[in-house]
Design a protein around this motif. Structure first.
Motif, PDB file in Angstrom:
ATOM      1  N   ILE A  18       5.698  -3.400   1.224  1.00 31.19           N
ATOM      2  CA  ILE A  18       6.452  -2.976   2.405  1.00 31.19           C
ATOM      3  C   ILE A  18       6.951  -1.539   2.232  1.00 31.19           C
ATOM      4  O   ILE A  18       6.912  -0.742   3.167  1.00 31.19           O
ATOM      5  CB  ILE A  18       7.613  -3.956   2.669  1.00 31.19           C
ATOM      6  CG1 ILE A  18       7.070  -5.306   3.102  1.00 31.19           C
ATOM      7  CG2 ILE A  18       8.574  -3.400   3.710  1.00 31.19           C
ATOM      8  CD1 ILE A  18       8.095  -6.407   3.154  1.00 31.19           C
ATOM      9  N   GLU A  19       7.423  -1.191   1.031  1.00 25.32           N
ATOM     10  CA  GLU A  19       7.879   0.175   0.771  1.00 25.32           C
ATOM     11  C   GLU A  19       6.762   1.187   0.941  1.00 25.32           C
ATOM     12  O   GLU A  19       6.994   2.298   1.432  1.00 25.32           O
ATOM     13  CB  GLU A  19       8.426   0.289  -0.655  1.00 25.32           C
ATOM     14  CG  GLU A  19       9.792  -0.280  -0.853  1.00 25.32           C
ATOM     15  CD  GLU A  19      10.235  -0.138  -2.300  1.00 25.32           C
ATOM     16  OE1 GLU A  19       9.546   0.520  -3.097  1.00 25.32           O
ATOM     17  OE2 GLU A  19      11.287  -0.690  -2.628  1.00 25.32           O
ATOM     18  N   ALA A  20       5.546   0.824   0.543  1.00 28.28           N
ATOM     19  CA  ALA A  20       4.417   1.748   0.686  1.00 28.28           C
ATOM     20  C   ALA A  20       4.138   2.032   2.154  1.00 28.28           C
ATOM     21  O   ALA A  20       3.886   3.182   2.543  1.00 28.28           O
ATOM     22  CB  ALA A  20       3.183   1.172   0.002  1.00 28.28           C
ATOM     23  N   VAL A  21       4.198   1.001   2.978  1.00 36.91           N
ATOM     24  CA  VAL A  21       3.973   1.195   4.412  1.00 36.91           C
ATOM     25  C   VAL A  21       5.096   2.039   5.022  1.00 36.91           C
ATOM     26  O   VAL A  21       4.840   2.957   5.804  1.00 36.91           O
ATOM     27  CB  VAL A  21       3.850  -0.173   5.126  1.00 36.91           C
ATOM     28  CG1 VAL A  21       3.829   0.002   6.624  1.00 36.91           C
ATOM     29  CG2 VAL A  21       2.607  -0.909   4.648  1.00 36.91           C
ATOM     30  N   VAL A  22       6.325   1.731   4.664  1.00 41.54           N
ATOM     31  CA  VAL A  22       7.463   2.489   5.198  1.00 41.54           C
ATOM     32  C   VAL A  22       7.385   3.954   4.766  1.00 41.54           C
ATOM     33  O   VAL A  22       7.625   4.863   5.573  1.00 41.54           O
ATOM     34  CB  VAL A  22       8.795   1.847   4.746  1.00 41.54           C
ATOM     35  CG1 VAL A  22       9.970   2.765   5.015  1.00 41.54           C
ATOM     36  CG2 VAL A  22       8.994   0.518   5.438  1.00 41.54           C
ATOM     37  N   ALA A  23       7.029   4.198   3.506  1.00 35.75           N
ATOM     38  CA  ALA A  23       6.917   5.578   3.030  1.00 35.75           C
ATOM     39  C   ALA A  23       5.798   6.316   3.758  1.00 35.75           C
ATOM     40  O   ALA A  23       5.955   7.490   4.116  1.00 35.75           O
ATOM     41  CB  ALA A  23       6.669   5.600   1.527  1.00 35.75           C
ATOM     42  N   GLY A  24       4.689   5.643   4.000  1.00 40.94           N
ATOM     43  CA  GLY A  24       3.593   6.279   4.725  1.00 40.94           C
ATOM     44  C   GLY A  24       3.971   6.653   6.142  1.00 40.94           C
ATOM     45  O   GLY A  24       3.689   7.761   6.606  1.00 40.94           O
ATOM     46  N   VAL A  25       4.631   5.732   6.836  1.00 42.47           N
ATOM     47  CA  VAL A  25       5.061   6.016   8.208  1.00 42.47           C
ATOM     48  C   VAL A  25       6.130   7.105   8.227  1.00 42.47           C
ATOM     49  O   VAL A  25       6.099   8.014   9.065  1.00 42.47           O
ATOM     50  CB  VAL A  25       5.570   4.724   8.891  1.00 42.47           C
ATOM     51  CG1 VAL A  25       6.231   5.029  10.215  1.00 42.47           C
ATOM     52  CG2 VAL A  25       4.427   3.745   9.081  1.00 42.47           C
ATOM     53  N   ALA A  26       7.067   7.044   7.288  1.00 42.88           N
ATOM     54  CA  ALA A  26       8.126   8.061   7.240  1.00 42.88           C
ATOM     55  C   ALA A  26       7.552   9.441   6.948  1.00 42.88           C
ATOM     56  O   ALA A  26       7.949  10.431   7.569  1.00 42.88           O
ATOM     57  CB  ALA A  26       9.157   7.687   6.179  1.00 42.88           C
ATOM     58  N   LEU A  27       6.599   9.529   6.025  1.00 40.52           N
ATOM     59  CA  LEU A  27       6.007  10.826   5.735  1.00 40.52           C
ATOM     60  C   LEU A  27       5.169  11.340   6.895  1.00 40.52           C
ATOM     61  O   LEU A  27       5.130  12.550   7.147  1.00 40.52           O
ATOM     62  CB  LEU A  27       5.177  10.750   4.454  1.00 40.52           C
ATOM     63  CG  LEU A  27       6.003  10.646   3.170  1.00 40.52           C
ATOM     64  CD1 LEU A  27       5.097  10.415   1.970  1.00 40.52           C
ATOM     65  CD2 LEU A  27       6.853  11.882   2.965  1.00 40.52           C
TER      66      LEU A  27
END
Length: 107
Positions: free
Chosen positions: A71-80
């Motif tokens: 979930i953190e990987a997806v959130v980091a990708g969207v945030a970046l």
């Protein structure tokens, strides 16, 4: 029985969480805010693993942490991706400048 390294691990997890929270509260740079979000997640993950170890159920805590990492990987990708779009639109990473420009102010 609590292992000898448990307080050290809790201290490291608390430090990661505090660093992440401080970088989110500071709100000076978009990249630093995304990094702070990641630090928050890593601190919580470390506490989940320690809690599972202390409870004697490491398997469940590892499954939760693996899910949390995904979930953190997806959130980091969207945030970046959002940070890149904001950088292209406003030509800066500074939150104060972006909020001033979005309200119609000048540089």
């Amino acid at each position: 029985m609590i292992p000898a390294l448990a307080p050290v691990i809790m201290l490291v997890a608390g430090a990661l969480f505090a660093i992440g929270l401080a970088s989110l509260i500071a709100r000076c740079n978009l990249i630093k805010m995304v990094m702070g979000l990641e630090f928050l997640g890593k601190g919580v993950s470390l506490l989940f693993v320690l809690g599972g170890y202390l409870a004697g159920d490491v398997g469940v805590s590892q499954a939760v942490v693996i899910t949390l990492i995904a979930i953190e990987a997806v959130v980091a990708g969207v945030a970046l991706a959002l940070v890149i779009l904001l950088r292209r639109a406003y030509k800066t990473f500074d939150i104060a400048v972006i909020s001033r420009l979005s309200r119609g102010g000048d540089l």
